[in-house]
Design an enzyme around this catalytic site. Structure first.
Site, PDB file in Angstrom:
ATOM      1  CG  PHE B 116      -2.470   0.456   0.999  1.00  0.00           C
ATOM      2  CD1 PHE B 116      -3.235  -0.508   0.532  1.00  0.00           C
ATOM      3  CD2 PHE B 116      -2.664   1.620   1.047  1.00  0.00           C
ATOM      4  CE1 PHE B 116      -4.569  -0.160   0.183  1.00  0.00           C
ATOM      5  CE2 PHE B 116      -3.801   2.189   0.799  1.00  0.00           C
ATOM      6  CZ  PHE B 116      -4.820   1.340   0.235  1.00  0.00           C
ATOM      7  CD  GLN B 241      -5.063  11.125   2.937  1.00  0.00           C
ATOM      8  OE1 GLN B 241      -5.708  10.324   3.074  1.00  0.00           O
ATOM      9  NE2 GLN B 241      -3.736  10.849   3.102  1.00  0.00           N
ATOM     10  CG  HIS B 243      -8.349   9.035  -2.296  1.00  0.00           C
ATOM     11  ND1 HIS B 243      -8.087   8.800  -3.590  1.00  0.00           N
ATOM     12  CD2 HIS B 243      -7.767   8.082  -1.464  1.00  0.00           C
ATOM     13  CE1 HIS B 243      -7.777   7.200  -3.613  1.00  0.00           C
ATOM     14  NE2 HIS B 243      -7.665   6.802  -2.357  1.00  0.00           N
ATOM     15  CG  LEU B 253     -12.024   6.737  -2.452  1.00  0.00           C
ATOM     16  CD1 LEU B 253     -11.442   8.073  -2.440  1.00  0.00           C
ATOM     17  CD2 LEU B 253     -11.643   5.980  -1.273  1.00  0.00           C
ATOM     18  CD  GLU B 256      -3.263   5.006  -2.377  1.00  0.00           C
ATOM     19  OE1 GLU B 256      -3.936   5.966  -1.768  1.00  0.00           O
ATOM     20  OE2 GLU B 256      -2.310   4.358  -1.874  1.00  0.00           O
ATOM     21  NE  ARG B 287      -4.489   7.693   0.072  1.00  0.00           N
ATOM     22  CZ  ARG B 287      -5.297   6.798   0.732  1.00  0.00           C
ATOM     23  NH1 ARG B 287      -5.659   7.603   1.815  1.00  0.00           N
ATOM     24  NH2 ARG B 287      -5.592   5.643   0.632  1.00  0.00           N
ATOM     25  CG  HIS B 354     -10.187  10.046   1.345  1.00  0.00           C
ATOM     26  ND1 HIS B 354     -11.312   9.323   1.427  1.00  0.00           N
ATOM     27  CD2 HIS B 354      -9.234   9.193   1.991  1.00  0.00           C
ATOM     28  CE1 HIS B 354     -10.871   8.101   1.616  1.00  0.00           C
ATOM     29  NE2 HIS B 354      -9.723   8.098   1.900  1.00  0.00           N
ATOM     30  NE  ARG B 395      -6.405   8.492   6.798  1.00  0.00           N
ATOM     31  CZ  ARG B 395      -6.829   7.255   5.994  1.00  0.00           C
ATOM     32  NH1 ARG B 395      -6.211   6.157   6.026  1.00  0.00           N
ATOM     33  NH2 ARG B 395      -7.682   7.765   4.831  1.00  0.00           N
TER      34      ARG B 395
HETATM   35  C1  LIG Z   1     -14.366   6.032   1.104  1.00  0.00           C
HETATM   36  C2  LIG Z   1     -13.594   5.789   2.069  1.00  0.00           C
HETATM   37  C3  LIG Z   1     -12.446   4.600   2.060  1.00  0.00           C
HETATM   38  C4  LIG Z   1     -11.490   4.589   3.049  1.00  0.00           C
HETATM   39  N1  LIG Z   1     -10.621   3.534   3.214  1.00  0.00           N
HETATM   40  C5  LIG Z   1      -9.715   3.305   3.996  1.00  0.00           C
HETATM   41  C6  LIG Z   1      -8.796   2.386   3.982  1.00  0.00           C
HETATM   42  O1  LIG Z   1      -8.847   1.547   3.105  1.00  0.00           O
HETATM   43  N2  LIG Z   1      -7.935   2.157   5.189  1.00  0.00           N
HETATM   44  C7  LIG Z   1      -7.804   3.079   6.199  1.00  0.00           C
HETATM   45  O2  LIG Z   1      -7.308   2.716   7.086  1.00  0.00           O
HETATM   46  N3  LIG Z   1      -8.633   4.167   6.463  1.00  0.00           N
HETATM   47  C8  LIG Z   1      -9.663   4.469   5.158  1.00  0.00           C
HETATM   48  N4  LIG Z   1     -10.573   5.159   5.222  1.00  0.00           N
HETATM   49  C9  LIG Z   1     -10.644   6.309   6.347  1.00  0.00           C
HETATM   50  C10 LIG Z   1     -11.350   5.642   7.436  1.00  0.00           C
HETATM   51  O3  LIG Z   1     -12.627   4.750   6.818  1.00  0.00           O
HETATM   52  C11 LIG Z   1     -12.246   6.456   8.657  1.00  0.00           C
HETATM   53  O4  LIG Z   1     -11.265   7.454   8.904  1.00  0.00           O
HETATM   54  C12 LIG Z   1     -12.399   5.789   9.841  1.00  0.00           C
HETATM   55  O5  LIG Z   1     -13.086   4.754   9.442  1.00  0.00           O
HETATM   56  C13 LIG Z   1     -13.128   6.651  10.859  1.00  0.00           C
HETATM   57  O6  LIG Z   1     -13.952   6.042  11.851  1.00  0.00           O
HETATM   58  P1  LIG Z   1     -14.369   6.430  12.921  1.00  0.00           P
HETATM   59  O7  LIG Z   1     -14.858   5.368  13.929  1.00  0.00           O
HETATM   60  O8  LIG Z   1     -13.551   7.548  13.609  1.00  0.00           O
HETATM   61  O9  LIG Z   1     -15.673   7.268  12.457  1.00  0.00           O
HETATM   62  P2  LIG Z   1     -16.850   6.846  11.421  1.00  0.00           P
HETATM   63  O10 LIG Z   1     -16.948   5.295  11.267  1.00  0.00           O
HETATM   64  O11 LIG Z   1     -17.263   7.734  10.826  1.00  0.00           O
HETATM   65  O12 LIG Z   1     -18.174   6.920  12.817  1.00  0.00           O
HETATM   66  C14 LIG Z   1     -18.656   7.857  13.234  1.00  0.00           C
HETATM   67  C15 LIG Z   1     -19.679   7.693  14.211  1.00  0.00           C
HETATM   68  O13 LIG Z   1     -20.214   8.665  14.897  1.00  0.00           O
HETATM   69  C16 LIG Z   1     -21.651   9.027  14.946  1.00  0.00           C
HETATM   70  N5  LIG Z   1     -21.879  10.134  15.001  1.00  0.00           N
HETATM   71  C17 LIG Z   1     -21.570  11.320  14.442  1.00  0.00           C
HETATM   72  N6  LIG Z   1     -21.917  12.350  14.759  1.00  0.00           N
HETATM   73  C18 LIG Z   1     -22.741  12.250  15.838  1.00  0.00           C
HETATM   74  C19 LIG Z   1     -23.608  12.931  16.648  1.00  0.00           C
HETATM   75  N7  LIG Z   1     -23.662  14.243  16.749  1.00  0.00           N
HETATM   76  N8  LIG Z   1     -24.297  12.126  17.646  1.00  0.00           N
HETATM   77  C20 LIG Z   1     -24.074  10.689  17.719  1.00  0.00           C
HETATM   78  N9  LIG Z   1     -23.508  10.003  17.050  1.00  0.00           N
HETATM   79  C21 LIG Z   1     -22.662  10.548  15.912  1.00  0.00           C
HETATM   80  C22 LIG Z   1     -22.102   8.375  13.778  1.00  0.00           C
HETATM   81  O14 LIG Z   1     -23.506   7.783  13.905  1.00  0.00           O
HETATM   82  C23 LIG Z   1     -21.077   7.029  13.446  1.00  0.00           C
HETATM   83  O15 LIG Z   1     -21.488   5.868  14.089  1.00  0.00           O
HETATM   84  C24 LIG Z   1     -11.523   5.660   4.230  1.00  0.00           C
HETATM   85  C25 LIG Z   1     -12.695   6.455   4.168  1.00  0.00           C
HETATM   86  C26 LIG Z   1     -13.413   6.736   3.043  1.00  0.00           C
HETATM   87  C27 LIG Z   1     -14.445   7.926   3.244  1.00  0.00           C
END
Ligand SMILES: Cc1cc2nc3c(=O)[nH]c(=O)nc-3n(C[C@H](O)[C@H](O)[C@H](O)COP(=O)(O)OP(=O)(O)OC[C@H]3O[C@@H](n4cnc5c(N)ncnc54)[C@H](O)[C@@H]3O)c2cc1C
Ligand code: SF4
Ligand code: SF4
Ligand code: FES
Lengths: 276, 581
Positions: B116, B241, B243, B253, B256, B287, B354, B395
């Site tokens: 990666f 970031q 993408h 998206l 990659e 990226r 992203h 990142r």
């Molecule tokens: C298309 C895409 C592909 C990606 N691919 C990769 C990858 O291959 N590898 C990698 O390492 N990273 C990748 N990333 C980045 C990574 O997926 C995210 O940064 C990561 O999953 C974030 O996780 P999280 O638990 O912080 O937040 P999230 O999974 O976004 O969860 C946020 C949570 O907070 C809750 N929430 C938000 N606001 C409130 C509120 N006001 N009240 C109550 N609940 C709330 C939502 O309901 C949700 O449950 C990718 C991102 C995207 C967009």
């Protein structure tokens, strides 16, 4: 059904001939929509005439309605990429994701109806109460780690992993649950039947090479595998194209049948698989 | 109004929130509040994988992984945090496997690993196979696995509950401690008070400040916004970031993995332009570099399409079987959203917003900082909402899924252990007033402004002025426009006045958070007169370690103005070097 099938076929042709990126936005027309509006008290189809631009999907049209004519129209959505499973509804009576249904699958003259999933109680407009599914989800015991194998020492063959990966593609849109005739118009079957999504989940765990629990008894006795008469309607609506019936339900039925015939088969299959 | 009491309240049920819940719920009474059903969280969109130096397929170790993370982050990474993450990565993967996650396997039956961007052996010598993956659905399978295990542990979820305020109460010494949150229940319109000993924020990112973004509709930075309005700082918000391969005009998206499989970026003349910008690794450069090169092609008039506003991702030379087997989502997206057939035609792409490198500052125990040194007792943050900072200014791919597992786990343990020792803090007087006022103002407003109009204008100015290229002028323009939009936001009205599933209302609230965060982003970016990682200034092209090798800390002033300060970077082993690929 055949009518919808036809318009889909048309779209395949067009995908090959039209090829205009959304960014060029050339063609625009007014479409006729009927959207179900209402809540727990009841409701009705409401007529709307709404602009459609090239490259749009049904969810775009719902958003345009919210922005221009129906600010209080409720719908669930999040990713707009067919990945979060939020925007399930019935479009012309067929369970679909609104964000993955291209407007070009319909003719310009066609009236398009958008209604909430029928198998679940309505909260408001296109939003349904899908908690039934989460109750069923909570009844499936999680992966049971094998005794005597230290974490980090798990060994599995790629072919075995791929089998459960197919089922793991599920985005929990619950379109299959919505379409399955066992519960669609039979509220009374809901306690005894978990629906294709969760029978598939049980099958996935059963096929996990290292899962140590007995899933077959549960599939049959608690989740109502026997109610399924393999009509494949669930497979047809699955936006992830998972072969729910062929790859999960039928093999599960076979395993259950084997075992009914001879309980040792179950024991044997688990031990055999563990050795790989 | 209802009041609930818990030891630990977790806000957010993505990867970070649920990983925290698995730890906290075995130790203390835990509730998870989430505005989406857990499995709809954005973690589910992550495709690529999760890096850990398992060394299953070739030699590797956590120290190399740390180096890559620091270098990839253009040396703005706190190296103590990166060490923790890369060391604990190995257990994080094994834990997921133990919970039943079906990672792809090697022929010997072990977890397979693949290459990666930016991950190398021996400090940049050659690419290394470090990313563990489950088909092209790694994030989705992580989310499902964590959810199933939360269910197994009887974690209490409050689904479709929007947390809109954080409660803080002064303790005996006058120090403000976390005492709970205020939530709005979407289905009923009811307000709920959650009184808790510890609160974990895991609300994800805020990509929706931009128009072209890979982020889902709900990624509006609520957690950051709530903290900000409490006068607590936000760190490194200028670093976002972009993408390279978002679907043109839409931002969806394309992983990659497409370029990994051999897809090539071309301009309108069909030229493989990355050969000019990164002669050795071409299309596989990091990226930020690829995204800027693409934007530059468009800017210099070599963009494709009727408006010359995108470039092309060419897969047509790849065998169809390979496309079908390895990149099924990409073909489906291109067909559904652009009507393009990737077998025979190149796909229009443009950089898409992203990932937020910045966020709520924490230490390596996931405790939230109130300034450069002191923590807010009882308040924790993990995942994209937080800034530990393991990603620095850029990142590396796969490091976010790792981050949410490692620091989600740490937050869960730390919060539960704190809660077991703490008394339940008293609630502040009238804890619901702020949220009640916010909701009723919006419901009764007769103003002339519309949410979607203001949001679109905000997103347009951010795309135009604060995207992959930034200058003093562009940022000043964005700042002025945001100020004007904030003034108009005061006059916003909504059309749904009801209580039941009123998403119209919540979108208006979310827009308020977006406006606040966009302003912090732009003002922080104006202040950083250098180019580093995801922050590229055309008027200051070089990285400037003498003046800017430090974190930005933004604070909300008494009149809502943005005040800036700095925080030193933690350097343990690696001194800054030029970042060449
Ligand atoms: C298309 C895409 C592909 C990606 N691919 C990769 C990858 O291959 N590898 C990698 O390492 N990273 C990748 N990333 C980045 C990574 O997926 C995210 O940064 C990561 O999953 C974030 O996780 P999280 O638990 O912080 O937040 P999230 O999974 O976004 O969860 C946020 C949570 O907070 C809750 N929430 C938000 N606001 C409130 C509120 N006001 N009240 C109550 N609940 C709330 C939502 O309901 C949700 O449950 C990718 C991102 C995207 C967009
Ligand atoms: S195949 Fe079985 S589960 Fe699927 S729709 Fe038919 S009866 Fe229901
Ligand atoms: S199996 Fe398919 S149709 Fe059923 S919930 Fe999962 S993704 Fe949806
Ligand atoms: S909005 Fe996520 S599946 Fe449609």
């Amino acid at each position: 059904m055949s009518e919808i099938q036809m318009s889909e076929d048309r779209s395949e042709e067009r995908a090959g001939s039209e090829q205009r990126p959304a960014t060029s936005g050339s063609r625009t027309y007014d479409a006729h929509f009927q959207v179900w509006r209402g809540d727990t008290e009841g409701g009705d189809l409401t007529d709307y005439t709404v602009e459609v631009n090239e490259g749009e999907v049904v969810l775009d049209i719902i958003h345009r309605l919210q922005a221009t004519q129906a600010g209080d129209l409720a719908c669930r959505w999040n990713c707009k990429a067919g990945k979060c499973g939020s925007c399930s509804a019935e479009i012309n009576g067929r369970p679909r994701l609104m964000c993955m249904t291209r407007m070009s699958t319909f003719t310009e003259a066609e009236t398009i109806t958008v209604t909430p999933m029928r198998a679940f109680p309505v909260i408001k407009d296109l939003v349904t109460d899908v908690s039934f599914n989460y109750v069923k989800a909570s009844e499936v015991p999680a992966f049971a780690p094998p005794a005597g194998v230290a974490p980090g020492d798990y060994r599995m063959a790629q072919v075995d992993v791929e089998r459960s990966q197919e089922f793991r593609k599920c985005i929990e849109c619950f379109l299959c649950q919505d379409t399955c005739h066992v519960v669609r118009d039979h509220e009374e079957n809901k306690t005894a039947f978990a629906g294709p999504r969760f029978l598939m989940r049980v099958a996935e765990l059963d096929m996990h090479p290292l899962d140590a629990a007995d899933r077959q008894h549960q599939a049959q006795e608690e989740f109502g595998l026997g109610y399924c008469n393999i009509t494949k309607c669930c497979t047809e609506v699955c936006p992830e194209h998972i072969k729910i019936t062929d790859n999960a339900l039928i093999p599960m039925k076979e395993r259950v049948a084997d075992r009914k015939y001879d309980p040792l088969v179950w024991l044997g299959s688990k031990i055999g698989r563990r050795e790989r | 109004m209802q009041t609930h009491k818990y030891d630990v309240v977790i806000v957010g049920a993505g990867g970070a929130g649920m990983r925290a819940a698995l730890e906290s719920s075995t130790r203390a009474r835990t509730a998870v509040l989430t505005k989406l059903y857990p499995t709809r969280s954005h973690t589910g969109a992550a495709q690529g994988g999760m890096c850990a130096a398992l060394a299953n397929v070739e030699e590797d170790n956590w120290e190399w992984h740390t180096f890559d993370t620091v270098k990839g982050g253009d040396y703005l990474v706190d190296q103590d945090a990166a060490e923790v993450m890369c060391k604990e990565a190995i257990d994080a993967v094994v834990d997921l496997e133990k919970m039943g996650l079906p990672f792809n396997r090697t022929p010997a039956g072990r977890i397979d690993q693949r290459r990666f961007g930016g991950h190398t052996r021996n400090h940049g010598e050659a690419p290394v196979r470090r990313s563990c993956y489950a088909a092209d659905r790694t994030g989705h399978m992580i989310l499902q696995t964590l959810y199933q295990n939360c269910v197994k542990q009887d974690v209490e979820f409050f689904n479709e509950f929007y947390v809109l305020d954080l409660l803080m109460t002064p303790d005996a010494d006058g120090v403000e401690v976390a005492s709970g949150v205020v939530a709005y229940e979407l289905a009923t319109g009811e307000i709920h008070i959650f009184n808790a000993k510890a609160v974990i924020l895991a609300t994800g990112g805020f990509g929706k400040v931009f128009k072209t973004t890979s982020n889902a509709h709900t990624l509006t930075g609520d957690g950051m916004g709530v903290v900000w309005r409490k006068g607590l700082p936000l760190e490194d918000m200028e670093f976002f970031q972009f993408h390279p391969t978002g679907l043109a005009g839409l931002g969806i998206l394309l992983s990659e993995a497409a370029r990994g499989e051999g897809a090539i970026l071309r301009n309108a003349d069909g030229e493989r332009f990355m050969e000019r910008y990164a002669p050795t690794i071409k299309d596989l450069a990091p990226r930020d570099i690829v995204a800027r090169s693409m934007a530059n092609e468009v800017r210099e008039g070599r963009g494709a399409g009727p408006h010359k506003d995108y470039v092309l991702l060419d897969l047509t030379h790849l065998p169809r079987e390979q496309i079908d087997a390895k990149l099924p989502d990409i073909t489906e997206f291109a067909r559904t959203y652009l009507g393009v057939e990737p077998y025979t035609e190149p796909v229009p792409v443009y950089p898409t917003a992203h990932y937020a490198m910045g966020g709520v500052p924490t230490n390596i125990e996931a405790e939230v900082l109130r300034n450069n040194v002191d923590v807010v007792p009882g308040l924790y943050a993990a995942g994209e909402v937080a800034c530990v900072s393991v990603h620095g200014s850029n990142r590396l791919g796969t490091n976010s899924l790792l981050d949410i597992n490692v620091f989600g786990r740490r937050a869960g343990i730390a919060a539960a252990e704190y809660a077991l020792k703490a008394e339940l803090p008293e609630l502040p007087a009238d804890p619901q007033v702020m949220v009640e006022a916010m909701v009723s103002t919006l419901l009764t407003s007769t103003g002339a402004e519309k949410v979607n109009v203001i949001r679109t204008e905000l997103q347009n100015t951010m795309d135009r002025n604060a995207q992959v290229f930034r200058t003093e002028e562009s940022l000043a323009e964005a700042e002025a426009e945001i100020h004007a939009l904030r003034a108009r936001y005061a006059d916003v009205a909504i059309s749904d006045k009801g209580k039941r599933y009123n998403s119209d209302l919540l979108e208006a609230v979310e827009l308020g958070f977006l406006l606040d965060l966009a302003e912090v982003l732009v003002i922080s970016a104006r202040n950083r007169k250098e180019s580093r990682g995801g922050h590229a200034r055309e008027d200051y092209l070089e990285r400037d370690d003498v003046n800017y090798m430090k974190h930005t800390m933004a604070y909300r002033g008494a009149d809502g103005e943005v005040n800036l300060d700095w925080k030193p970077v933690v350097v343990t082993r690696y001194q800054p070097m030029a970042r060449k690929y």
